[in-house]
Each structure stands twice: as C-alpha cells, then as structure tokens.
Design a protein around this motif. Sequence first.
Motif, short mmCIF file in Angstrom:
data_model
loop_
_atom_site.label_atom_id
_atom_site.label_comp_id
_atom_site.label_asym_id
_atom_site.label_seq_id
_atom_site.Cartn_x
_atom_site.Cartn_y
_atom_site.Cartn_z
N GLN A 191 -13.90 3.67 7.87
CA GLN A 191 -12.77 2.83 7.45
C GLN A 191 -13.23 1.44 7.05
N ASP A 221 -1.40 7.62 4.12
CA ASP A 221 -1.87 7.49 5.49
C ASP A 221 -0.83 6.78 6.36
N THR A 242 1.96 9.15 7.05
CA THR A 242 1.55 10.12 8.07
C THR A 242 1.67 9.53 9.47
N ALA A 272 -8.28 8.13 4.55
CA ALA A 272 -7.84 7.61 3.26
C ALA A 272 -9.00 6.91 2.56
N ASN A 322 -7.64 11.59 1.98
CA ASN A 322 -6.49 12.40 2.36
C ASN A 322 -5.76 12.95 1.14
#
Length: 640
Positions: free
Chosen positions: A244, A285, A288, A501, A504
């Motif tokens: 990330q 994301d 989600t 992400a 995704n």
Amino acid sequence: MPRFSWGRLLGWDRHPSHDHHQWTAYESRRRLLPTYRNDPVESAIPAPDVTKTALRLRYLIEECVPCELETEQITRPHSQVITKAVIKAAKEAGGPANRACVVYCLLVVKQWLKHQALSELWDADLHQLRATACEVIAKQIIETEDDVDYLLYSVLLKRYSTMVDGEPTPPVNVIEKAVDLHALVVIGSSGYQKCIGYLWRGWLIQDEDDPSSFIEYKDRANTDFLPHADPDRMRAPMYQNAFQLLTSVIYLALYTGAINTINPGGDLDFVEILLYTFTFGFIFDELTKFYKAGYHVLGFWNAFNNVLYSVLMVSLALRFVAFSHTWEEHGGDTRRYYNRISYSVLAFTAPMFWGRLLLYLDSFRFFGAMLVVLKVMMKESVIFFALLVVVIIGFLQAFIGMDYAEDMVAEDTLFVIQAMANAIMQSPDFSGFERFSPPFGIILYYLFTFVVTVILLNVLIALYNSAYEDIYDNADNEFLALFSEKTMQFVRAPDENVFIAPFNLIELFLLIIPLEWWMPKNYYEKLNDIVMAVIYSPLLFCAALFEVRVARAICANRKRGDDDDDTIEEWEQMAGQVDFEAEGWSKKVAESKSNVEEEQAVLEVRKLREDVDRLKVLIESLNEKLSNRKDKDDSEDSLI
C-alpha cells in the motif's frame, strides 16, 4: 474470522446475515474496529461462565479500590493497592478451567466501569480509577505468564463472549478488545506486543477451517526459497502495508506527472488514464470497506480519502464535459474553458495527495506519534469550532440587522462576511467599518475581533497544548496502540484473495464477473493464486528473500533455546563467559543494592519496630531476672 469475497459483494454466494443485539456498553456501541461476520463464531468458554468470572473480578476491584486514590498509587510498580495477592486472586477468579479468559474479563470489567463513569458522573473519578486498576492487573497477568504458547493462543487470541440481555455478545479476543477500548496499559505490555509482532509478520494466521482460532505459520523456520514465495503470504499485514505504501508513492508520482504535463487539447494521456484507474480502484476499496463494516469504518482518513476521490471524479467529469464540445463550437472556447477548470480542480487536490501519504507512514514511530497528536488535536478543536460558530452567527446577525436598519437592504453582506473571515485569520480590517452604521458598526467589529483573536484563539491554543502534552507524556504507548490498531485492520476481517487496490479491479472485472459464478471452486482458487503470483511477483520475490534470512535467524534461535523473535545484542555476546556467582560479584551487588519494592520510610519504621521488639525482650528478661533475684532474697531472709 470468515473470509470475504467480492462474490458476496455482488450478491453471489451470500449467506443470511445473523442478527446481533445491541451492546449496552458505551464502547461496544462505538467499536473502533468493527468486524465483518457472515458465519457464527462461538465463544471458546461458555458465555455465562465468562460473565460470572467478570462479575467476580468486578467485586475484587471494588473491594481493592474502595475509595478515590491517586492514580499513581494504582499504576506505580510495587503498588500497595494492586499487590501480588490481588493479582493472584484475579488469576483464580475463573478457576482452573476458565483461567484463560481472566484477562478478557478484566477488559470487560473496564468496559463496564467506563460506561458507569459516563452514566454516574458523581462517581466518575472512582470508576475511572477502578478501570485503570483492571488494566494494571491485566498487564501483570500477561507479563508474568511464562508459557508463551498458552499466552498467545489461549489468553490473547481465543475469542470469548459475555451475556447481555440473555444473549451472548459477538465473540472477540483480548487483542481486539484492547484496541477497541484503547487500553494503553494492556497494549503496552510485552506479551501483547509479542503477539502483535507475530500477527504483523504473518507468523500467526487464522485457521481456514476454524476462523475463531489462530495457528502458527508452519514455514517460518523453513530456509527454502519457494515456500515463502506463496501468494498467500500477501495476507501478512507487513506485506500489505508495504504494498500500500508503494502504491501510494506510485499514485503520487502519477498525479505529479499528470499535473505537470497539461494537455492543451484536453485529451487524456497514458499517465492520466493510470491516475484515474488507480482512483477507481481506491473507490471500490472504500465501498468494500463500507460493505464489510458499515458506517463504523468511517473515520478521519476514510473521510479524507473520500473527499480526495470525489474531487478527482469532479475533475474527470469536467474533462468529459470538455470532450462533449468540439473545437468547432465557439472556436473551441467552451472546450478550452472546461479543460482549464478540470486542471484547476486537479491542481486543487495537491495538498491532499501529499497528506494522504502520511496514512501509510504511521507504522514508523515518528510519523505515528505525530498522527496521534494531530488526531487528538482535531478532536479537541471541535470545542473551539462549536463556540466559533455560535459567535459568528450572533455577530453576523447583528451586522446584517444594522445593514437593514440603515438602507432597508442587506447590500453589504459579502463585505461583512469577508471582514469577519479576515478577523478570524488574525488580519482584521477596521477601515471599512468607519462608515458602517456609525458608531455601532465599528464598536461591534472591535468586540468581535477581541472575542475571536484574544479569547477563542487562546482557548484553541490551550486545548492544542493540553492535547500535545497528554500524548507525548505517553507517546510510546500511544504509538503501540496505533500500530496495534493498524495490524488488526488487516487481520480482523481478511479477504479470501488479497487484491489490493488498484488490482481489485482485476479481481472484479477479470475474475469475479466472468468466472466465479460458473468455475469450480478448486480451479477458481488456483486461478486466483496464479494471478496474484503474477501481480505481486516483485514483492513476493523480495518478501521471500527477507523471510529466508529471517528463517535462518529463527533456526539459530531455536538451537539456543530462545524465542523465534529474539536477537543477540552486544551485551549478550559474552554474557555466557562471565560467572557472577563464582566471582562473588552477585553477593556484593546484593549487599549494595537498595530495596525499591517498599518505601524507605516503611523500611525505617520496620527496622525501628524490630529494635523495639528486641528491647522489649531484653526488658522483659531483665524484669524476670530481677523478680527471680528478689524472690531469692526474700526466701533467704525468711530462713534467717
């Protein structure tokens, strides 16, 4: 924890949700890290037995802390209130069968007491003190436990429930509960941090067959390369956080490239296409997360990111509006206008792009402590802004009323608002109010400036200073709490297939929609592993190299009989070559060291008491001898 899949998000393979009643305790109603559940998870110990243990511990705390005391008397080492006997009694509260849930029950009692402190303000200090005592006892139990496996798997990671309104609460473990309650004393304990470290490295993972249990990563001591290149290793919080961070840096680089290479024609170049593709991935994301955790997931950083993504979508929408106009319309002025506005909106987000980078740097202590301070300051500033809004509304109504009274038309409203904003920013302009409803206008503006710049701003400074001191006085534990919260965000509701992400989008549009609904499960899982292996191959290669190196260190530690995460420091390298007992050094140290477990005054009084007792014995012995001598003399006189 149950696995999450995009298929459930789209409605495929969705299980009926299980209704859970409302938690009555205050902290449970505002969980910091709510979990996502589709399958029921049972308490490791029956909820009634856990509740009875918690009630015994509550009674113990109330008896040991019967009145208000100084907090230092509870928290200091070798406390005269929380003694070894109290800790021993707490360990025995659940009996031999239920002793694993004692630490969890202490956190439950802390939760009860904090709720009681809010509902009974007249005794709030006492309840807060007892809540602190719960944390101190829990920390002592954690740090004095010698069996590491029992501590990790039974005390800290087993999930327990209590009874509320005749029903068991959703099971949680000590790691989750401490983060939810922001129990800094417990979080700062060595055993707790060892568990967090194992979870962060992926050495402890959730059992796929029993999501309520954690198991050891079996290959952590394996020195071969290939087992560590498994795509499932991306579930480890350490690697997710690293990816990330890398993605965030690339996202920032794409933005920098897009804003510095403006296209006069308004066309989307490759860099901008990647930028908006990343943005769509981040938006999915966030959706989600909202689906998995509901509104509970909405925090400062979620709101910050949502604002950033919304502004970027506005910029993209303006670009599409520009595309809808050809260069032949009005000489291309309309298309050029919307294109310019789109880039202006895009440039407006630059501070947010750089600020977003801090979100992924909080695993470093410097940035983590700073972010905690900023978070607390933002909370404290709510008081200032609430007062400021009331003051602004009151003075604005007065100014508008004066404007109406003078001209019967509110024509200077914009001027008044701008002048008030300048005063708030500590740049007041008094010249314009000399002709505004004299003499009341200038007097009222002086009064407004005084209230805002002298009173309210100093209140804000005091609040910020108090927040800064409170955090930095306990900066280490605050950082450990932030790090624990970050770790649990990855562990608490993990994805079945980790597509971070913007990847995704690959999972959603190339795997879920076209394949998941018809492909056999075993083939679909293999396909996911292959795709993840390709996507994350650079990171997996680096992770495997790192884990092989760590595995060698683990093997060396196990040969010495040490824990897997032990490291040999400089002062430990020759420690085995020195025998303090044989040298007589240990005896000399024992004679010279002070007794820090008890206060010096207590020791002196105890020594004085021993001297008085010896003196008493001597006096009694002397009296007995004198009495015997007198009796002997009397008997001799009587014989004469």
